[in-house]
Design a protein around this motif. Structure first.
Motif, mmCIF file in Angstrom:
data_model
loop_
_atom_site.group_PDB
_atom_site.id
_atom_site.type_symbol
_atom_site.label_atom_id
_atom_site.label_comp_id
_atom_site.label_asym_id
_atom_site.label_seq_id
_atom_site.Cartn_x
_atom_site.Cartn_y
_atom_site.Cartn_z
ATOM 1 N N CYS A 58 43.558 25.153 40.378
ATOM 2 C CA CYS A 58 42.153 25.004 41.025
ATOM 3 C C CYS A 58 41.915 23.857 41.750
ATOM 4 C CB CYS A 58 41.389 24.996 39.564
ATOM 5 S SG CYS A 58 39.410 24.927 39.874
ATOM 6 N N SER A 59 41.104 24.113 42.853
ATOM 7 C CA SER A 59 40.628 23.042 43.817
ATOM 8 C C SER A 59 39.880 22.055 42.968
ATOM 9 C CB SER A 59 40.020 23.696 44.970
ATOM 10 O OG SER A 59 39.004 24.271 44.686
ATOM 11 N N SER A 107 40.875 34.025 35.630
ATOM 12 C CA SER A 107 39.557 34.407 35.913
ATOM 13 C C SER A 107 39.266 35.362 34.829
ATOM 14 C CB SER A 107 39.501 35.004 37.123
ATOM 15 O OG SER A 107 39.948 34.063 38.112
ATOM 16 N N LYS A 140 34.952 27.681 42.944
ATOM 17 C CA LYS A 140 36.183 28.410 43.123
ATOM 18 C C LYS A 140 37.063 28.219 41.781
ATOM 19 C CE LYS A 140 36.958 27.621 48.043
ATOM 20 N NZ LYS A 140 37.766 26.929 48.973
ATOM 21 N N CYS A 141 36.102 28.224 40.565
ATOM 22 C CA CYS A 141 36.680 27.966 39.242
ATOM 23 C C CYS A 141 37.817 29.045 39.210
ATOM 24 C CB CYS A 141 35.852 28.071 38.164
ATOM 25 S SG CYS A 141 36.207 27.753 36.619
ATOM 26 N N THR A 142 38.860 28.963 38.508
ATOM 27 C CA THR A 142 40.026 29.837 38.245
ATOM 28 C C THR A 142 39.772 30.231 37.079
ATOM 29 O OG1 THR A 142 41.244 27.789 37.768
ATOM 30 C CG2 THR A 142 41.572 28.913 40.046
#
Length: 404
Positions: A58-59, A107, A140-142
């Motif tokens: 995750c970024s 996700s 951009k949560c994974t």
């Protein structure tokens, strides 16, 4: 800067070095440098990385406080969570086999709690930074289901309309079959003007229901959850297992434990995660402290077809646990207490004649404490499973069967 070697991880996922001193984002065996502040090492730098270290998927991993173990391999995380459970058992003198960890996929989180703050340009909704009250965006949560990420712009609109200048709002959001159920707290008082504005805003794609504190605002669609194919409309903010995959594992384990029982007692039943599936094959009595959840469960049972008798009552099991003469009416018990465990209730179960218990927990320490009571009463613990619904965090779920 001093140099340190990480000895192990604590149960919350922080590294521990000689002292003890705590440091985030490291793994056992790594050599690090950093500055000591009180009991922590800040600004750590990895000198010798572990073979289990990976690039976080995750970024947001470096800043977000939601996932503390994204720098570790999947095998390491699974073994770490298994060790947390084993150490909790060891502290109570319990020696048992633990099955492989069941980890929910990327996700897959269907519920979350977001924080929202007003800004000069509008609003910011996301999670808190590590060890901070600062809110950061997490587009951009994974770990979250896509639908939860897609609802964030609407939560920002709610924040602009209803947050105070200084305080942060709290949004408990749940993905249901009919849309996102939103329970907002910490905003302005819901007067007539604000309620009217919020109701108009709630005619928004993807929103099923909006509740402001305890005030129902709007329901475009009735929020619907399904347990074993049976529909339930939960009250606002009701508890739900974090992932469908985790729920399926916990339910199947519990049903396997109580298989063959004709009368099942479901303690801390919530809206029916275990009660409705169990009622396919047994008469069920559900006990839950929240009256609204009991109402939701009984309404769901009345609308269902093909289930055996299900009754339910609202009762505080911490202050008024079921006593042995009440418990003895049942062949088996399913119990899924909150983090504090169910010490008072388990003591009464130990005195009863019930021979089969399926126990679920989100806290290894309270689970081990309660398990010790049952083991001393003559139960045998079997089929211990660790279920990881909170991937890359230190959070652990456990399920096991007890038989005597």
């Amino acid at each position: 800067m001093r140099e340190f070697t990480v000895e192990r991880l604590g149960h919350q996922g922080d590294g521990i070095v000689e002292g003890p001193l705590f440091v985030a984002g490291v793994l056992p065996g790594e050599v690090i440098t950093g500055t000591v502040e009180k009991d922590r090492i800040v600004n750590p730098s990895i000198v010798t990385p572990s073979s289990d270290r990976v690039k976080p998927p995750c970024s947001h991993a470096r800043s977000c406080g939601g996932c503390g173990l994204q720098h570790a391999s999947d095998d390491f995380v699974a073994n770490f969570k298994k060790s947390v459970v084993a150490n909790a058992f060891k502290a109570r003198g319990i020696d048992t086999d633990i099955d492989d960890v069941v980890t929910s996929p990327v996700s897959s989180r269907r519920r979350a709690v977001f924080s929202g703050r007003r800004t000069k340009k509008g609003a910011l909704v996301g999670f808190h930074m590590k060890g901070s009250d600062t809110v950061i965006a997490i587009p951009k949560c994974t770990v979250l289901r896509p639908a939860l990420l897609e609802i964030i712009p609407f939560l920002e609109m709610l924040t602009v309309a209803g947050a105070t200048r200084k305080g942060a709002m709290r949004f408990a959001v749940t993905e249901t079959m009919s849309g996102i159920d939103i329970h907002a707290e910490g905003g302005k008082p819901a007067d007539g003007a604000l309620l009217s504005e919020l109701a108009q805003m709630s005619v928004h794609p993807g929103v099923a229901r909006l509740t402001w504190d305890d005030e129902p605002v709007a329901a475009q669609h009735t929020p619907v959850l399904e347990f074993a194919g049976y529909s339930v409309t939960p009250p606002a903010g009701a508890f739900l297992q974090a992932t469908k995959e985790g729920e399926d594992c916990l339910v199947s384990s519990a049903l396997e434990t109580v298989s063959g029982a004709k009368k099942v007692l479901d303690l801390f039943s919530g809206c029916g995660t275990f009660s409705l599936p169990a009622a396919k094959n047994a008469e069920v009595h559900a006990v839950e402290g929240d009256k609204d959840m009991v109402t939701s469960l009984t309404a769901a049972w009345r609308m269902a077809h093909g289930l055996k008798t299900l009754t339910a009552e609202a009762r505080d099991l911490f202050r008024r646990p079921l006593l042995p003469d009440e418990l003895n009416r049942f062949d088996a018990i399913i119990i899924d207490p909150p983090r504090a465990g169910a010490e008072a209730q388990v003591i009464e179960i130990a005195k009863s004649k019930v021979k089969t218990i399926a126990m679920v927990s989100c806290n290894p320490v309270s689970f081990a404490r309660d398990a010790e009571v049952l083991l001393k009463a003559g139960f045998e613990m079997r089929d211990v499973k660790v279920v990881d619904q909170f991937r890359w965090s230190s959070h652990v779920e456990i399920t096991a069967g007890f038989h005597r």
